[in-house]
Design a protein around this motif. Sequence first.
Motif, PDB file in Angstrom:
ATOM      1  N   SER A 256       0.852  -1.188   0.000  1.00  0.00           N
ATOM      2  CA  SER A 256       0.000   0.000   0.000  1.00  0.00           C
ATOM      3  C   SER A 256       0.887   1.236   0.000  1.00  0.00           C
ATOM      4  CB  SER A 256      -0.911   0.023   1.233  1.00  0.00           C
ATOM      5  OG  SER A 256      -1.563   1.276   1.359  1.00  0.00           O
ATOM      6  N   ALA A 257       0.494   2.243  -0.773  1.00  0.00           N
ATOM      7  CA  ALA A 257       1.272   3.479  -0.849  1.00  0.00           C
ATOM      8  C   ALA A 257       0.811   4.513   0.170  1.00  0.00           C
ATOM      9  CB  ALA A 257       1.162   4.075  -2.252  1.00  0.00           C
ATOM     10  N   VAL A 258      -0.163   4.189   0.971  1.00  0.00           N
ATOM     11  CA  VAL A 258      -0.719   5.142   1.936  1.00  0.00           C
ATOM     12  C   VAL A 258       0.294   5.439   3.035  1.00  0.00           C
ATOM     13  CG1 VAL A 258      -2.548   5.528   3.636  1.00  0.00           C
ATOM     14  CG2 VAL A 258      -3.072   4.381   1.466  1.00  0.00           C
ATOM     15  N   ASP A 259       0.444   6.716   3.373  1.00  0.00           N
ATOM     16  CA  ASP A 259       1.304   7.130   4.478  1.00  0.00           C
ATOM     17  C   ASP A 259       0.540   6.927   5.784  1.00  0.00           C
ATOM     18  OD1 ASP A 259       2.132   9.397   6.520  1.00  0.00           O
ATOM     19  OD2 ASP A 259       3.841   9.083   5.193  1.00  0.00           O
ATOM     20  N   ILE A 260       1.059   6.070   6.649  1.00  0.00           N
ATOM     21  CA  ILE A 260       0.323   5.680   7.852  1.00  0.00           C
ATOM     22  C   ILE A 260       0.081   6.866   8.778  1.00  0.00           C
ATOM     23  CG2 ILE A 260       0.516   4.352  10.001  1.00  0.00           C
ATOM     24  CD1 ILE A 260       1.656   2.063   8.425  1.00  0.00           C
TER      25      ILE A 260
ATOM     26  N   LEU B 147      -2.488   9.191   7.389  1.00  0.00           N
ATOM     27  CA  LEU B 147      -3.821   8.597   7.479  1.00  0.00           C
ATOM     28  C   LEU B 147      -4.349   8.703   8.906  1.00  0.00           C
ATOM     29  CD1 LEU B 147      -6.180   6.899   6.384  1.00  0.00           C
ATOM     30  CD2 LEU B 147      -4.838   4.853   6.949  1.00  0.00           C
ATOM     31  N   ARG B 148      -3.501   8.417   9.882  1.00  0.00           N
ATOM     32  CA  ARG B 148      -3.933   8.479  11.274  1.00  0.00           C
ATOM     33  C   ARG B 148      -4.449   9.883  11.614  1.00  0.00           C
ATOM     34  NH1 ARG B 148      -2.399   4.923  15.016  1.00  0.00           N
ATOM     35  NH2 ARG B 148      -0.540   4.345  13.814  1.00  0.00           N
ATOM     36  N   SER B 149      -3.737  10.884  11.102  1.00  0.00           N
ATOM     37  CA  SER B 149      -4.167  12.264  11.343  1.00  0.00           C
ATOM     38  C   SER B 149      -5.467  12.585  10.607  1.00  0.00           C
ATOM     39  CB  SER B 149      -3.060  13.219  10.906  1.00  0.00           C
ATOM     40  OG  SER B 149      -3.471  14.563  11.004  1.00  0.00           O
ATOM     41  N   ASP B 150      -5.558  12.128   9.353  1.00  0.00           N
ATOM     42  CA  ASP B 150      -6.740  12.443   8.542  1.00  0.00           C
ATOM     43  C   ASP B 150      -8.003  11.762   9.052  1.00  0.00           C
ATOM     44  OD1 ASP B 150      -5.205  14.026   6.906  1.00  0.00           O
ATOM     45  OD2 ASP B 150      -4.958  12.511   5.334  1.00  0.00           O
ATOM     46  N   LEU B 151      -7.866  10.643   9.758  1.00  0.00           N
ATOM     47  CA  LEU B 151      -9.046   9.929  10.247  1.00  0.00           C
ATOM     48  C   LEU B 151      -9.773  10.714  11.340  1.00  0.00           C
ATOM     49  CD1 LEU B 151      -7.759   6.235  10.363  1.00  0.00           C
ATOM     50  CD2 LEU B 151      -9.497   7.188   8.836  1.00  0.00           C
TER      51      LEU B 151
END
Length: 394
Positions: free
Chosen positions: A353-357, A360-364
Amino acid sequence: MDLDAFTELLTPRGRRALAEAGELAGADPVAAATRLRRTYDAALTSAALTQAGLRERATAKFGEDARVMYFTPHGLEQATRTEVAGHRAARLIAAGAPEPRVVDVCCGIGGDLLALARAGCTVEAVDTDPLTAAVAGANAEALGLGDRVTVRVADAAGVEPERYDVLFADPARRTSRGRTFDPMAYSPPWPVVLDLVSRARTACLKVAPGIPYTFIPEGAEAEWVSFKGEVKEAALWTGHGARRKADRRATLLPGGHTLTATGVQAAVGPAGRYVYEPDGAAIRAHLVGEVAELVGGRLLDPMIAYITGDDPVDTPWATRYEIDDVLPFSLKKLRAVLRERKIGNVTIKKRASAVDIERLRSDLRLNGDRAALIILTRILDKPSVIICNQPSPS
């Protein structure tokens, strides 16, 4: 720390300085140095404090032995931990003579030669760096193994492996620019190492776990070793040390579990009730199909090492998670689902997966009192997210 400073540590005065430095572990560095300088010169004070700090760090690899051993910063970083070195030494003993003569051609600070000597081997060790060789010799003496170990300064290329029962080689994987993952940049270089191996009756070659398969010598057994769930290294075995029924092997420590290639191919299918994450040693050894067979599972994607199954099978070879949901990846959808379930704390794993963890944690922007594990991956080449409950025991 240079050779002269280290040599002084081995004198009665140096040992006293080191003992006092050990008692100051955890103290303010400036205060500790000031206190020691009342009795000792600057060079000995620095060497003693450095060594005391390295001993403290080394307990994670060497346990209580670290309290009397000697280290260099690079030597400690590259040294084999006691449990892994002991496993390898036991394999060598089981493969041949009960008290083999071993030549260790890149001995470092002596992690492996100590395990070999304790297992009953007579070890002649060489290293090109005088300080490192002195440290290895001092460690053998400190642990009461000096009668089984000889350490000298020499180039590995000049060793004659034919004169010994076993060749052990742990080429340095660090250059002036830092750690290297290219075997051709090892020291000694890969062609020199392979020449030594080709002339040895039995050889064990320690390498980085990410070594490309194209560098593995024909006829060798490659073993990947994991300690408490973390892949530590790989070892290439030739001659009597190789178990001819297996060309690839994964080993789990401290349990001693072992898994070898059988050629089984895992099926691919839809998500079941559970997802299994194979141990890294099994993944490196390309034994994911064998793990899938153990748990009666199938792959979610033919190219990715996540296994799914319908039954809760316990195995040391994989961590099991209970699946709550499987979704196509969408930040908006994932955020809505997690909020609906009042999940405020997530552990995030990813593979392919290319998602930055962290982003993503911040965006959630989660808010809730429940916890979950989410896995970012690809399922049949489509970006997906697997939402899991807390890990099940296995």
